[in-house]
Design a protein around this motif. Sequence first.
Motif, PDB file in Angstrom:
ATOM      1  N   UNK A  29      81.592  -2.357   0.019  1.00 12.61           N
ATOM      2  CA  UNK A  29      81.104  -1.866   1.305  1.00 12.61           C
ATOM      3  C   UNK A  29      79.585  -1.989   1.361  1.00 12.61           C
ATOM      4  N   UNK A  30      79.124  -3.119   1.815  1.00 11.86           N
ATOM      5  CA  UNK A  30      77.685  -3.392   1.866  1.00 11.86           C
ATOM      6  C   UNK A  30      76.950  -2.434   2.788  1.00 11.86           C
ATOM      7  N   UNK A  31      77.588  -2.052   3.904  1.00 11.15           N
ATOM      8  CA  UNK A  31      76.943  -1.151   4.861  1.00 11.15           C
ATOM      9  C   UNK A  31      76.621   0.190   4.220  1.00 11.15           C
ATOM     10  N   UNK A  32      77.580   0.753   3.488  1.00 12.10           N
ATOM     11  CA  UNK A  32      77.365   2.048   2.838  1.00 12.10           C
ATOM     12  C   UNK A  32      76.277   1.924   1.771  1.00 12.10           C
ATOM     13  N   UNK A  33      76.343   0.865   0.978  1.00 17.09           N
ATOM     14  CA  UNK A  33      75.343   0.653  -0.069  1.00 17.09           C
ATOM     15  C   UNK A  33      73.945   0.562   0.525  1.00 17.09           C
ATOM     16  N   UNK A  34      73.812  -0.180   1.627  1.00 16.37           N
ATOM     17  CA  UNK A  34      72.509  -0.353   2.270  1.00 16.37           C
ATOM     18  C   UNK A  34      71.989   0.967   2.824  1.00 16.37           C
ATOM     19  N   UNK A  35      72.844   1.701   3.520  1.00 18.28           N
ATOM     20  CA  UNK A  35      72.409   2.959   4.128  1.00 18.28           C
ATOM     21  C   UNK A  35      72.064   4.003   3.066  1.00 18.28           C
ATOM     22  N   UNK A  36      72.807   4.029   1.989  1.00 14.29           N
ATOM     23  CA  UNK A  36      72.468   4.935   0.899  1.00 14.29           C
ATOM     24  C   UNK A  36      71.102   4.591   0.316  1.00 14.29           C
ATOM     25  N   UNK A  37      70.859   3.311   0.136  1.00 16.09           N
ATOM     26  CA  UNK A  37      69.584   2.875  -0.400  1.00 16.09           C
ATOM     27  C   UNK A  37      68.417   3.282   0.484  1.00 16.09           C
ATOM     28  N   UNK A  38      68.577   3.088   1.785  1.00 11.97           N
ATOM     29  CA  UNK A  38      67.526   3.459   2.741  1.00 11.97           C
ATOM     30  C   UNK A  38      67.255   4.963   2.684  1.00 11.97           C
ATOM     31  N   UNK A  39      68.325   5.763   2.639  1.00 13.18           N
ATOM     32  CA  UNK A  39      68.183   7.218   2.599  1.00 13.18           C
ATOM     33  C   UNK A  39      67.472   7.682   1.332  1.00 13.18           C
ATOM     34  N   UNK A  40      67.874   7.130   0.184  1.00  9.70           N
ATOM     35  CA  UNK A  40      67.289   7.554  -1.082  1.00  9.70           C
ATOM     36  C   UNK A  40      65.840   7.100  -1.225  1.00  9.70           C
ATOM     37  N   UNK A  41      65.542   5.920  -0.746  1.00 12.70           N
ATOM     38  CA  UNK A  41      64.155   5.446  -0.784  1.00 12.70           C
ATOM     39  C   UNK A  41      63.258   6.356   0.038  1.00 12.70           C
ATOM     40  N   UNK A  42      63.715   6.748   1.217  1.00 15.41           N
ATOM     41  CA  UNK A  42      62.926   7.630   2.073  1.00 15.41           C
ATOM     42  C   UNK A  42      62.765   9.013   1.462  1.00 15.41           C
ATOM     43  N   UNK A  43      63.783   9.483   0.746  1.00 15.46           N
ATOM     44  CA  UNK A  43      63.697  10.791   0.089  1.00 15.46           C
ATOM     45  C   UNK A  43      62.515  10.837  -0.868  1.00 15.46           C
ATOM     46  N   UNK A  44      62.286   9.734  -1.558  1.00 16.77           N
ATOM     47  CA  UNK A  44      61.227   9.660  -2.559  1.00 16.77           C
ATOM     48  C   UNK A  44      59.874   9.228  -1.990  1.00 16.77           C
ATOM     49  N   UNK A  45      59.820   8.887  -0.718  1.00 20.63           N
ATOM     50  CA  UNK A  45      58.588   8.333  -0.149  1.00 20.63           C
ATOM     51  C   UNK A  45      57.363   9.214  -0.377  1.00 20.63           C
ATOM     52  N   UNK A  46      57.455  10.549  -0.226  1.00 18.53           N
ATOM     53  CA  UNK A  46      56.256  11.375  -0.434  1.00 18.53           C
ATOM     54  C   UNK A  46      55.962  11.702  -1.891  1.00 18.53           C
ATOM     55  N   UNK A  47      56.842  11.318  -2.805  1.00 21.03           N
ATOM     56  CA  UNK A  47      56.669  11.652  -4.217  1.00 21.03           C
ATOM     57  C   UNK A  47      57.882  12.390  -4.755  1.00 21.03           C
ATOM     58  N   UNK A  48      57.696  13.100  -5.862  1.00 14.85           N
ATOM     59  CA  UNK A  48      58.840  13.749  -6.509  1.00 14.85           C
ATOM     60  C   UNK A  48      58.794  15.273  -6.457  1.00 14.85           C
ATOM     61  N   UNK A  49      57.749  15.852  -5.871  1.00 14.80           N
ATOM     62  CA  UNK A  49      57.632  17.317  -5.875  1.00 14.80           C
ATOM     63  C   UNK A  49      58.786  17.980  -5.124  1.00 14.80           C
ATOM     64  N   UNK A  50      59.140  17.458  -3.963  1.00 13.37           N
ATOM     65  CA  UNK A  50      60.238  18.034  -3.199  1.00 13.37           C
ATOM     66  C   UNK A  50      61.565  17.895  -3.909  1.00 13.37           C
ATOM     67  N   UNK A  51      61.770  16.774  -4.573  1.00 10.55           N
ATOM     68  CA  UNK A  51      63.001  16.527  -5.312  1.00 10.55           C
ATOM     69  C   UNK A  51      63.127  17.493  -6.486  1.00 10.55           C
ATOM     70  N   UNK A  52      62.041  17.682  -7.221  1.00 16.62           N
ATOM     71  CA  UNK A  52      62.064  18.607  -8.353  1.00 16.62           C
ATOM     72  C   UNK A  52      62.325  20.037  -7.885  1.00 16.62           C
ATOM     73  N   UNK A  53      61.670  20.431  -6.809  1.00 18.47           N
ATOM     74  CA  UNK A  53      61.849  21.776  -6.279  1.00 18.47           C
ATOM     75  C   UNK A  53      63.294  21.999  -5.848  1.00 18.47           C
ATOM     76  N   UNK A  54      63.877  21.022  -5.175  1.00 20.56           N
ATOM     77  CA  UNK A  54      65.252  21.149  -4.691  1.00 20.56           C
ATOM     78  C   UNK A  54      66.231  21.266  -5.863  1.00 20.56           C
TER      79      UNK A  54
END
Length: 240
Positions: free
Chosen positions: A192-217
């Motif tokens: 499922x290329x569509x799901x793989x692509x959309x997941x990639x876009x979402x995860x890349x954007x999650x990390x865009x500001x850095x890792x502080x928000x990810x660590x806190x969450x």
Amino acid sequence: MTDTYTLKLNDGRTLAYACYGRVEGKPLYFMHGFPGSRYQAALIHEQAKSAGIFVVAPERPGFGKTSLMPKRKITDWPNDMCQLADKLGHVRFGVLGTSCGGPYALACAHSIPSRLNFVGVVSGMAPRQDAAIRKGELPMLKALFALARIHPWLIAPLMLIDRVMFMRDAQKAVKVLAGMLSEPDRQFLASNTMVLTRLGVSLKEAYAPGICGVMQDAALIARNHGYALEGIRIPVYCPS
């Protein structure tokens, strides 16, 4: 990629969100997983549009374009959702939490039941105090949340590696992570290329500001969520 909208919250923070499905449909607020962003809800855009659902996908603090909130708690989230709903004119709305978004959806069910007409949790992350809940969990996730529970900075090396992978080549990074999943999940992503692509876009954007928000969450998910499940008095739907 859909448009991004922002709301200036009462305390001055910025809350970013995206919209999917049918604009004139019933409002459903989508709580993304870990890591995740407003783009994760693109995975259900077509289904929501067909069902007449208007999906509002906010980002948690420190993800994507939403401001980091120092010393935040999971129980702060319902207030942010009420402010967003007031802006969009939704007196009542539904909430849907997927994976680590589950505790945030349940926080809304606990704190603002009068505003909700639906609560759903899909593959939600349960409170981690019970060892039985952690049994059978992927070793990497078990280690990550165990370290985050002690202190969020202990997972900084893991999160930095993850961020580099996704910022460099998001689709390739999803394929690498898929190698840790079950065989049915690996086959699904491979076909499922569509799901793989959309997941990639979402995860890349999650990390865009850095890792502080990810660590806190991660630390918030790993610790006590701040409310008792027994205190939830409205129905919660958890599809099997």
